[in-house]
Design an enzyme around this catalytic site. Structure first.
Site, PDB file in Angstrom:
ATOM      1  N   ASP A 195       7.547   8.967  -2.652  1.00 25.57           N
ATOM      2  CA  ASP A 195       8.163   8.006  -1.995  1.00 25.57           C
ATOM      3  C   ASP A 195       8.602   6.678  -3.097  1.00 25.57           C
ATOM      4  O   ASP A 195       7.353   6.418  -3.243  1.00 25.57           O
ATOM      5  CB  ASP A 195       7.707   7.377  -0.633  1.00 25.57           C
ATOM      6  CG  ASP A 195       7.765   7.739   0.203  1.00 25.57           C
ATOM      7  OD1 ASP A 195       9.355   8.844   0.518  1.00 25.57           O
ATOM      8  OD2 ASP A 195       8.046   7.803   1.356  1.00 25.57           O
ATOM      9  N   HIS A 254       2.207   1.635  -1.001  1.00 27.68           N
ATOM     10  CA  HIS A 254       0.930   2.625  -0.670  1.00 27.68           C
ATOM     11  C   HIS A 254       0.028   2.288  -1.690  1.00 27.68           C
ATOM     12  O   HIS A 254      -1.114   2.424  -0.923  1.00 27.68           O
ATOM     13  CB  HIS A 254       1.166   4.018   0.176  1.00 27.68           C
ATOM     14  CG  HIS A 254       2.079   3.620   1.320  1.00 27.68           C
ATOM     15  ND1 HIS A 254       2.423   4.491   2.273  1.00 27.68           N
ATOM     16  CD2 HIS A 254       2.749   2.706   1.673  1.00 27.68           C
ATOM     17  CE1 HIS A 254       2.906   4.446   2.635  1.00 27.68           C
ATOM     18  NE2 HIS A 254       3.750   2.939   2.321  1.00 27.68           N
ATOM     19  N   GLU A 303       3.253   7.642  -2.443  1.00 27.84           N
ATOM     20  CA  GLU A 303       4.109   5.926  -2.028  1.00 27.84           C
ATOM     21  C   GLU A 303       3.615   5.193  -3.027  1.00 27.84           C
ATOM     22  O   GLU A 303       1.996   5.103  -3.255  1.00 27.84           O
ATOM     23  CB  GLU A 303       5.067   5.533  -0.977  1.00 27.84           C
ATOM     24  CG  GLU A 303       5.235   4.550  -0.445  1.00 27.84           C
ATOM     25  CD  GLU A 303       5.565   3.927   0.303  1.00 27.84           C
ATOM     26  OE1 GLU A 303       5.510   4.239   1.711  1.00 27.84           O
ATOM     27  OE2 GLU A 303       4.909   2.572   0.517  1.00 27.84           O
ATOM     28  N   ASP A 347       8.196  -2.484  -0.026  1.00 32.59           N
ATOM     29  CA  ASP A 347       8.812  -1.474   0.265  1.00 32.59           C
ATOM     30  C   ASP A 347      10.634  -2.008  -0.940  1.00 32.59           C
ATOM     31  O   ASP A 347      11.381  -1.719   0.028  1.00 32.59           O
ATOM     32  CB  ASP A 347       8.966  -1.207   1.601  1.00 32.59           C
ATOM     33  CG  ASP A 347       8.826  -0.171   2.029  1.00 32.59           C
ATOM     34  OD1 ASP A 347       7.676   0.271   1.565  1.00 32.59           O
ATOM     35  OD2 ASP A 347       8.466   0.299   3.644  1.00 32.59           O
ATOM     36  N   HIS A 395      13.688   9.882  10.033  1.00 32.67           N
ATOM     37  CA  HIS A 395      12.964  10.154  11.626  1.00 32.67           C
ATOM     38  C   HIS A 395      13.277  10.566  12.353  1.00 32.67           C
ATOM     39  O   HIS A 395      15.092   9.960  12.592  1.00 32.67           O
ATOM     40  CB  HIS A 395      11.569   8.735  12.103  1.00 32.67           C
ATOM     41  CG  HIS A 395      11.342   7.974  10.754  1.00 32.67           C
ATOM     42  ND1 HIS A 395      11.807   7.114   9.856  1.00 32.67           N
ATOM     43  CD2 HIS A 395       9.816   7.715  10.604  1.00 32.67           C
ATOM     44  CE1 HIS A 395      10.277   6.448   9.498  1.00 32.67           C
ATOM     45  NE2 HIS A 395       9.379   7.131   9.264  1.00 32.67           N
ATOM     46  N   GLU A 451       1.234  11.626   4.477  1.00 34.22           N
ATOM     47  CA  GLU A 451       1.807  10.570   3.369  1.00 34.22           C
ATOM     48  C   GLU A 451       0.742   9.165   3.648  1.00 34.22           C
ATOM     49  O   GLU A 451       0.315   9.099   4.306  1.00 34.22           O
ATOM     50  CB  GLU A 451       2.752   9.984   3.894  1.00 34.22           C
ATOM     51  CG  GLU A 451       3.615   8.694   2.643  1.00 34.22           C
ATOM     52  CD  GLU A 451       5.189   7.903   3.469  1.00 34.22           C
ATOM     53  OE1 GLU A 451       5.743   8.989   3.412  1.00 34.22           O
ATOM     54  OE2 GLU A 451       4.752   7.063   3.369  1.00 34.22           O
ATOM     55  N   ASP A 481       2.760  -4.503   2.849  1.00 35.72           N
ATOM     56  CA  ASP A 481       3.521  -3.335   2.155  1.00 35.72           C
ATOM     57  C   ASP A 481       5.673  -3.632   2.052  1.00 35.72           C
ATOM     58  O   ASP A 481       5.996  -3.712   3.064  1.00 35.72           O
ATOM     59  CB  ASP A 481       4.135  -2.299   2.835  1.00 35.72           C
ATOM     60  CG  ASP A 481       4.631  -0.989   3.238  1.00 35.72           C
ATOM     61  OD1 ASP A 481       4.352  -0.517   1.272  1.00 35.72           O
ATOM     62  OD2 ASP A 481       5.036   0.280   4.255  1.00 35.72           O
ATOM     63  N   ASP A 539      15.462   7.671  13.911  1.00 41.89           N
ATOM     64  CA  ASP A 539      16.517   7.053  12.739  1.00 41.89           C
ATOM     65  C   ASP A 539      17.938   7.746  13.454  1.00 41.89           C
ATOM     66  O   ASP A 539      18.794   6.444  13.440  1.00 41.89           O
ATOM     67  CB  ASP A 539      16.098   7.303  11.564  1.00 41.89           C
ATOM     68  CG  ASP A 539      14.723   6.588  11.408  1.00 41.89           C
ATOM     69  OD1 ASP A 539      14.753   5.799  11.520  1.00 41.89           O
ATOM     70  OD2 ASP A 539      14.663   7.738   9.943  1.00 41.89           O
TER      71      ASP A 539
HETATM   72  C1  XLS Z   1       5.810   3.532   5.771  1.00 39.60           C
HETATM   73  C2  XLS Z   1       5.758   4.532   5.038  1.00 39.60           C
HETATM   74  C3  XLS Z   1       6.875   5.638   6.088  1.00 39.60           C
HETATM   75  C4  XLS Z   1       6.776   6.827   6.067  1.00 39.60           C
HETATM   76  C5  XLS Z   1       7.420   7.640   7.115  1.00 39.60           C
HETATM   77  O1  XLS Z   1       5.213   2.441   5.429  1.00 39.60           O
HETATM   78  O2  XLS Z   1       6.400   4.428   3.761  1.00 39.60           O
HETATM   79  O3  XLS Z   1       8.499   5.136   6.592  1.00 39.60           O
HETATM   80  O4  XLS Z   1       7.649   7.578   4.769  1.00 39.60           O
HETATM   81  O5  XLS Z   1       7.436   7.604   8.614  1.00 39.60           O
HETATM   82 CA    CA Z   2       7.052   6.540   2.762  1.00 36.46          CA
HETATM   83 CA    CA Z   3       5.908   1.638   2.690  1.00 38.10          CA
END
Ligand code: XLS
Ligand code: CA
Ligand code: CA
Length: 437
Positions: free
Chosen positions: A295, A270, A267, A308, A100, A231, A306, A103
């Site tokens: 993702d 998600h 993702e 991750d 991003h 996404e 989420d 970032d």
């Molecule tokens: C958040 C998203 C984010 C996107 C990019 O849940 O996964 O990280 O991948 O903005």
């Molecule tokens: Ca993502």
């Molecule tokens: Ca995520």
């Protein structure tokens, strides 16, 4: 380069018998599977936000990992962060990264200065890319962290905020093009609503499409040749996000005639938040010609958010790579590890263990997917199951040659019909036997 992760050397493929935890047991970058090297199939990417920026903060406590990279000045930190990113990618043999705008460089108190900072860091990133051959898988704009976006960005209730979001997207596109990015992502972190009591849903959706159209037109005008992705995510941070899941996004893109310009970035976490399996979302994207990028992570099925996590589920990885192979492989997309080590995994090495776990899981997933396809019994079962659609009545229905009334006549003449077993348990065992051996 050995400045930021001195305790970890270069991670190499040592084969499945290795007991060295800082080695790959399945990811052998130059090994050829189904006509391509693993490196070409998998196109692994590092997520800048989790890996270089996030410190493990949660709602109950501060960070547990120091990400100052030995500097106190924010711009010096950003420069060191970039250098550390390339050291980490080099040690893990990762070819791509995703970022991003916020970032890579800290936001200043006005947009002109913020953009100046971005340009400075982009200079350094371009140099580091040049020296290493690493590339950008995709870039994006962070349109969700700053308080100005609390009512949304592309879906903001005020035109000024929409303008600010547009300016940020424009700059993020320029950065992506400058760094040779293969893709650009729209993830609608605040593009949704908390309550319909204060929301004009029609206007918000129209405006989101307007922003996306402007982004495509501008990017193409400055020479962007890569793919755009949306996404999907159903919720978090907003209660209801407009890009709920693959089906919703495909409908949206078609409604606004954006479907030729966008693919999906699916993702795993998600997908499960939306109440689907990872493979369901991938399949839906694939059969609509919109499987762009992935993702790679996983959630925890006992938690409703989420998380991750780095992916370790071999079955999910195998089915993911099955969809990728069936779709003809990635073109501009790849596997971005949108994943973070757990908050309690706070040593320097932990991020390496996380990436090794994810990369080996997907390397194994690729081998298994290839094995399932080569074996052929699963695909043959499905072909046979639908065989009646290839001839006679089925073929005529598909060709649009049969009316409802004629079908009734056929059914009346038959009196009743028989249909065979779905054999789910047989197929599950077949797959287990192929996976476990
Ligand atoms: C958040 C998203 C984010 C996107 C990019 O849940 O996964 O990280 O991948 O903005
Ligand atoms: Ca993502
Ligand atoms: Ca995520």
């Amino acid at each position: 380069m050995n400045a930021f992760y001195p305790s970890v050397g270069k991670i190499r493929y040592e084969g499945s018998r290795s007991d060295n935890p800082l080695s790959f047991r399945h990811y052998d970058p130059d090994a050829v599977i189904a006509g391509r090297t693993m490196r070409e199939h998998l196109r692994f990417a590092m997520s800048y936000w989790h890996t270089m920026v996030a410190e493990g903060t949660d709602m109950f406590g501060v960070g547990t990992v120091d990400k100052h990279y030995g500097a106190s000045d924010p711009m010096e930190q950003a420069r060191n962060k970039a250098r550390a990113a390339f050291e980490l990618m080099d040690k893990l043999d990762i070819d791509f990264y995703c970022f991003h705008d916020r970032d890579i460089a800290p936001e200043a108190d006005n947009l002109t200065e913020t953009n100046r900072r971005l340009d400075q860091i982009a200079d350094l990133l371009a140099e580091l890319q040049q020296a290493s051959g690493k590339r950008v898988l995709w870039g994006t704009a962070n349109l969700f962290s700053h308080p100005r976006y609390r009512h949304g960005a592309g879906t903001a209730c005020t035109a000024d905020v929409f303008a600010f979001a547009a300016a940020q997207v424009k700059k993020a596109l320029e950065l992506t093009v400058r760094l040779g990015g293969a893709g650009y992502v729209f993830w609608g972190g605040r593009e949704g609503y908390e309550t319909l009591l204060n929301t004009n849903m029609r206007l918000e959706l129209d405006n989101l499409a307007r922003l996306m159209r402007m982004a495509v037109d501008y990017a193409r005008s400055i020479g962007f040749k890569g793919d755009f992705y949306v996404e999907p995510k159903p919720k978090e941070p907003t209660k209801h996000q407009y890009d709920f899941d693959a089906a919703t996004v495909i409908g949206f893109l078609r409604q606004y005639r954006l479907d030729k310009d966008f693919k999906l970035n699916i993702e795993a976490n998600h997908a499960t938040l939306a109440g689907h399996s990872f493979q369901h979302e991938l399949r839906l994207a694939r059969i609509n010609g919109m499987l762009g990028s992935i993702d790679a992570n996983q959630g925890d099925l006992l938690l409703g958010w989420d998380t991750d996590q780095f992916p370790t589920n071999i079955y999910d990885a195998a089915w993911c790579m099955y969809e990728v192979l069936k779709g003809g492989g990635f073109s501009n997309g790849g596997l971005n590890f949108d994943a973070k080590a757990r908050r309690a995994s706070s040593s320097l090495e932990d991020i390496f263990y996380g990436y090794i776990a994810g990369m080996d899981t997907f390397a194994l997933g690729l081998k298994l997917a290839d094995r399932i396809i080569q074996d052929g019994r699963l695909d043959q079962f499905i072909t046979d199951r639908y065989a009646s659609w290839n001839e006679g009545l089925g073929a005529r229905i598909r060709a649009g040659q049969v009316s409802l009334a004629e079908l009734e006549q056929i059914a009346l003449a038959k009196g009743d019909v028989e249909t065979g077993s779905g054999r789910q348990e047989y197929l599950e065992t077949l797959i287990n036997n192929l996976i476990i051996g």
